[in-house]
Scaffold this active site. Structure first.
Site, PDB file in Angstrom:
ATOM      1  N   ARG A  61       9.743  40.958 173.826  1.00  0.00           N
ATOM      2  CA  ARG A  61      10.127  39.603 174.242  1.00  0.00           C
ATOM      3  C   ARG A  61      10.271  39.515 175.763  1.00  0.00           C
ATOM      4  NH1 ARG A  61      15.516  36.492 173.614  1.00  0.00           N
ATOM      5  NH2 ARG A  61      14.829  34.323 173.746  1.00  0.00           N
ATOM      6  N   HIS A  65       8.462  36.845 178.187  1.00  0.00           N
ATOM      7  CA  HIS A  65       9.187  35.957 179.103  1.00  0.00           C
ATOM      8  C   HIS A  65       8.811  36.229 180.549  1.00  0.00           C
ATOM      9  CE1 HIS A  65      12.553  34.131 176.451  1.00  0.00           C
ATOM     10  NE2 HIS A  65      11.506  34.428 175.717  1.00  0.00           N
ATOM     11  N   ASN A  94      16.523  32.522 177.411  1.00  0.00           N
ATOM     12  CA  ASN A  94      17.360  33.322 178.214  1.00  0.00           C
ATOM     13  C   ASN A  94      17.933  34.639 178.004  1.00  0.00           C
ATOM     14  OD1 ASN A  94      20.402  33.083 177.546  1.00  0.00           O
ATOM     15  ND2 ASN A  94      20.057  31.098 178.360  1.00  0.00           N
ATOM     16  N   HIS A 193       7.493  37.700 165.873  1.00  0.00           N
ATOM     17  CA  HIS A 193       8.728  37.438 165.135  1.00  0.00           C
ATOM     18  C   HIS A 193       8.744  38.131 163.766  1.00  0.00           C
ATOM     19  CE1 HIS A 193       9.679  33.581 167.708  1.00  0.00           C
ATOM     20  NE2 HIS A 193       9.687  34.690 168.409  1.00  0.00           N
TER      21      HIS A 193
HETATM   22  C1  HEM Z   1       5.751  30.445 169.931  1.00  0.00           C
HETATM   23  C2  HEM Z   1       6.786  30.159 170.665  1.00  0.00           C
HETATM   24  C3  HEM Z   1       8.037  30.992 170.681  1.00  0.00           C
HETATM   25  C4  HEM Z   1       9.303  30.513 170.594  1.00  0.00           C
HETATM   26  C5  HEM Z   1       9.708  29.058 170.493  1.00  0.00           C
HETATM   27  C6  HEM Z   1      10.182  31.656 170.613  1.00  0.00           C
HETATM   28  C7  HEM Z   1      11.562  31.580 170.573  1.00  0.00           C
HETATM   29  C8  HEM Z   1      12.379  32.643 170.345  1.00  0.00           C
HETATM   30  C9  HEM Z   1      13.794  32.549 170.141  1.00  0.00           C
HETATM   31  C10 HEM Z   1      14.615  31.275 170.215  1.00  0.00           C
HETATM   32  C11 HEM Z   1      14.254  33.794 169.896  1.00  0.00           C
HETATM   33  C12 HEM Z   1      15.665  34.213 169.572  1.00  0.00           C
HETATM   34  C13 HEM Z   1      16.577  34.209 170.763  1.00  0.00           C
HETATM   35  C14 HEM Z   1      17.974  34.475 170.290  1.00  0.00           C
HETATM   36  O1  HEM Z   1      18.583  33.533 169.771  1.00  0.00           O
HETATM   37  O2  HEM Z   1      18.439  35.626 170.365  1.00  0.00           O
HETATM   38  C15 HEM Z   1      13.126  34.688 169.935  1.00  0.00           C
HETATM   39  C16 HEM Z   1      13.191  36.042 169.715  1.00  0.00           C
HETATM   40  C17 HEM Z   1      12.103  36.877 169.852  1.00  0.00           C
HETATM   41  N1  HEM Z   1      10.861  36.535 170.313  1.00  0.00           N
HETATM   42 FE1  HEM Z   1      10.146  34.670 170.441  1.00  0.00          FE
HETATM   43  N2  HEM Z   1       9.444  32.791 170.690  1.00  0.00           N
HETATM   44  C18 HEM Z   1       8.124  32.440 170.755  1.00  0.00           C
HETATM   45  C19 HEM Z   1       7.067  33.304 170.913  1.00  0.00           C
HETATM   46  C20 HEM Z   1       7.182  34.647 171.076  1.00  0.00           C
HETATM   47  C21 HEM Z   1       6.140  35.524 171.542  1.00  0.00           C
HETATM   48  C22 HEM Z   1       4.759  35.069 171.983  1.00  0.00           C
HETATM   49  C23 HEM Z   1       6.642  36.778 171.544  1.00  0.00           C
HETATM   50  C24 HEM Z   1       5.983  38.067 171.948  1.00  0.00           C
HETATM   51  C25 HEM Z   1       4.714  38.305 171.892  1.00  0.00           C
HETATM   52  C26 HEM Z   1       7.990  36.685 171.052  1.00  0.00           C
HETATM   53  C27 HEM Z   1       8.812  37.757 170.822  1.00  0.00           C
HETATM   54  C28 HEM Z   1      10.104  37.659 170.363  1.00  0.00           C
HETATM   55  C29 HEM Z   1      10.869  38.792 169.870  1.00  0.00           C
HETATM   56  C30 HEM Z   1      10.370  40.209 169.701  1.00  0.00           C
HETATM   57  C31 HEM Z   1      12.135  38.293 169.563  1.00  0.00           C
HETATM   58  C32 HEM Z   1      13.329  39.081 169.037  1.00  0.00           C
HETATM   59  C33 HEM Z   1      14.147  39.563 170.192  1.00  0.00           C
HETATM   60  C34 HEM Z   1      15.319  40.426 169.786  1.00  0.00           C
HETATM   61  O3  HEM Z   1      15.620  40.577 168.596  1.00  0.00           O
HETATM   62  O4  HEM Z   1      15.952  40.958 170.710  1.00  0.00           O
HETATM   63  N3  HEM Z   1       8.297  35.388 170.812  1.00  0.00           N
HETATM   64  N4  HEM Z   1      11.994  33.960 170.213  1.00  0.00           N
HETATM   65  C1  LIG Z   2      21.862  30.960 177.880  1.00  0.00           C
HETATM   66  O1  LIG Z   2      21.636  29.657 177.460  1.00  0.00           O
HETATM   67  C2  LIG Z   2      22.794  28.967 177.058  1.00  0.00           C
HETATM   68  C3  LIG Z   2      22.402  27.610 176.570  1.00  0.00           C
HETATM   69  O2  LIG Z   2      21.329  27.659 175.714  1.00  0.00           O
HETATM   70  C4  LIG Z   2      23.755  28.896 178.234  1.00  0.00           C
HETATM   71  O3  LIG Z   2      24.961  28.253 177.829  1.00  0.00           O
HETATM   72  C5  LIG Z   2      24.082  30.301 178.715  1.00  0.00           C
HETATM   73  O4  LIG Z   2      24.876  30.246 179.865  1.00  0.00           O
HETATM   74  C6  LIG Z   2      22.793  31.058 179.048  1.00  0.00           C
HETATM   75  N1  LIG Z   2      23.101  32.456 179.336  1.00  0.00           N
HETATM   76  C7  LIG Z   2      22.986  32.989 180.552  1.00  0.00           C
HETATM   77  C8  LIG Z   2      23.301  34.425 180.676  1.00  0.00           C
HETATM   78  O5  LIG Z   2      22.626  32.355 181.512  1.00  0.00           O
END
Ligand code: HEM
Ligand SMILES: *[C@@H]1O[C@H](CO)[C@@H](O)[C@H](O)[C@H]1NC(C)=O
Ligand SMILES: *[C@@H]1O[C@H](CO)[C@@H](O)[C@H](O)[C@H]1NC(C)=O
Ligand SMILES: *[C@@H]1O[C@H](CO)[C@@H](O)[C@H](O)[C@H]1NC(C)=O
Ligand SMILES: *[C@@H]1O[C@H](CO)[C@@H](O)[C@H](O)[C@H]1NC(C)=O
Length: 323
Positions: A61, A65, A94, A193
């Site tokens: 991830r 990013h 973030n 994912h």
């Molecule tokens: C298609 C659009 C995408 C969206 C909207 C998205 C959004 C997110 C969100 C919201 C999270 C969870 C953050 C959290 O709440 O902890 C996440 C986790 C993750 N994303 Fe995505 N993502 C996208 C595409 C991708 C892509 C392209 C990759 C890598 C090639 C990726 C790899 C990951 C991985 C591995 C996690 C898990 C991270 C962890 O468990 O530490 N994502 N993503």
């Molecule tokens: C991550 O995003 C949340 C809102 O989605 C924000 O409140 C928070 O401060 C952010 N974390 C950091 C480390 O900036």
């Protein structure tokens, strides 16, 4: 990363070791200047992965990013920049949910002791994401060309280039298109994912506050919705942001997960965790890709590896993708 490291990268890596005017990334860019670089990355990632397999998701991830904001220039790692404005990792997109930065710091420190001021953090991150993917079970190794330069600019505001968890198919398609990816490549990359997870605030609106008319997102399969509610209880007025951020749910609810494309079968069952995951089933074209990937995971692995390699080509300081 400390300011001292930043300054170090700024002065040495960007001007000295990496030729600013050289245009292409190359396989084995460090063959002569730091032949051990890729091996060191591999060894550290492998050792960390033994201690904590979850690190793989974090590194993959991080690379995503990094590359989606200003190109793969390690700007995601910076704690501060000369301009003093909020950096990428402080953005809502973030920050507190990113994992694995410390692994890159460890690798960088070791590599510096062998080859000072030679290997960029962006290359380390690209190698580490590949190694993490393979350690996490990706059935397809891909070579990572190197020679990326580290940037010194990191702006939280630019993380708007990243898609959010409630993005529609149109928004997802557009954000990936801006970085040179087709809609199918977007669906294929989303297969990342298959490992890792998300914190409750990234999706719990789907359970309790979906729209004005609907409390719950009807696309969530009902048994799964009940399971998710047990993992993310309804936020109350006393639920602190920290408490809800502390709660994390795996994308795939299984004892062991692997970067194997199991994501697509979950979507077919209505078990996508994020709204932006499940929404891929609502559009005819993206659903077709989901179905194809669910049917042939070997094909997904090859295509995912190819798309990851392509993501790594997106470079800093240039408005266009280089080949
Ligand atoms: C298609 C659009 C995408 C969206 C909207 C998205 C959004 C997110 C969100 C919201 C999270 C969870 C953050 C959290 O709440 O902890 C996440 C986790 C993750 N994303 Fe995505 N993502 C996208 C595409 C991708 C892509 C392209 C990759 C890598 C090639 C990726 C790899 C990951 C991985 C591995 C996690 C898990 C991270 C962890 O468990 O530490 N994502 N993503
Ligand atoms: C991550 O995003 C949340 C809102 O989605 C924000 O409140 C928070 O401060 C952010 N974390 C950091 C480390 O900036
Ligand atoms: C940098 O790259 C340019 C163009 O590719 C080349 O002409 C020049 O010799 C290179 N300089 C160094 C120090 O490698
Ligand atoms: C580094 O070595 C590999 C394997 O011998 C070779 O394929 C590659 O072209 C080399 N790269 C450079 C930049 O010398
Ligand atoms: C429900 O969602 C809307 C907009 O998405 C938001 O304005 C509102 O504060 C949310 N309500 C609760 C109770 O979280």
């Amino acid at each position: 990363m400390t300011p001292a490291t930043l300054l170090f990268l700024f002065i040495f890596v960007s001007t000295n070791a990496l030729n600013i005017s050289s245009s292409d990334l190359q396989l084995g860019f460090y063959n002569s200047t730091c032949p051990q670089a890729e091996q060191i990355v591999h060894d550290v990632v492998r050792n960390r992965h033994i201690l904590d397999p979850a690190i793989a998701a974090g590194l993959i991830r991080l690379h995503f990013h990094d590359c989606f904001v200003r190109g793969c220039d390690a700007s995601i790692l910076l704690d501060e920049t000369p301009s003093g404005e909020p950096v990428e990792k402080e953005s809502p997109a973030n920050g507190s949910t990113l994992r694995g930065i410390e692994v890159i710091d460890i690798i960088k420190t070791i590599i510096e002791s062998f080859c000072p001021a030679t290997v960029s953090c962006a290359d380390i991150l690209a190698f580490a994401a590949r190694d993490a993917a393979v350690l996490a079970g990706l059935q397809h190794y891909y070579p990572v060309p190197s020679g990326r330069r580290d940037g010194t600019i990191s702006r939280a505001i630019e993380t708007l280039d990243l898609p959010g968890p409630f993005a529609t198919v149109e928004q997802l398609t557009e954000k990936f298109a801006k970085k040179g990816f087709s809609q199918s490549e977007m669906v294929i990359l989303s297969g990342a994912h298959s490992i890792g997870g998300a914190h409750c605030p990234s999706f719990d609106r789907r359970l309790y506050n979906y729209t004005a008319a609907l409390r719950q997102d009807p696309s969530i399969e009902t048994v799964h919705a009940e399971y998710l509610k047990t993992r993310c209880p309804v936020p109350t007025s006393t639920t602190t942001a920290e408490a809800s951020e502390a709660q994390k749910v795996d994308f795939i609810p299984a004892a062991e997960t692997s970067l194997d494309g199991s994501y697509y079968a979950e979507l077919q069952m209505g078990r996508g965790l994020l709204a932006s995951d499940q929404v891929l089933m609502t559009d005819r074209r993206t659903r077709t890709v989901v179905e194809r990937m669910a049917d042939d995971r070997g094909r997904w692995a090859r295509k995912f590896a190819k798309a990851m390699a392509k993501m790594g080509w997106w470079r800093c300081s240039q408005g266009t993708r280089e080949r």
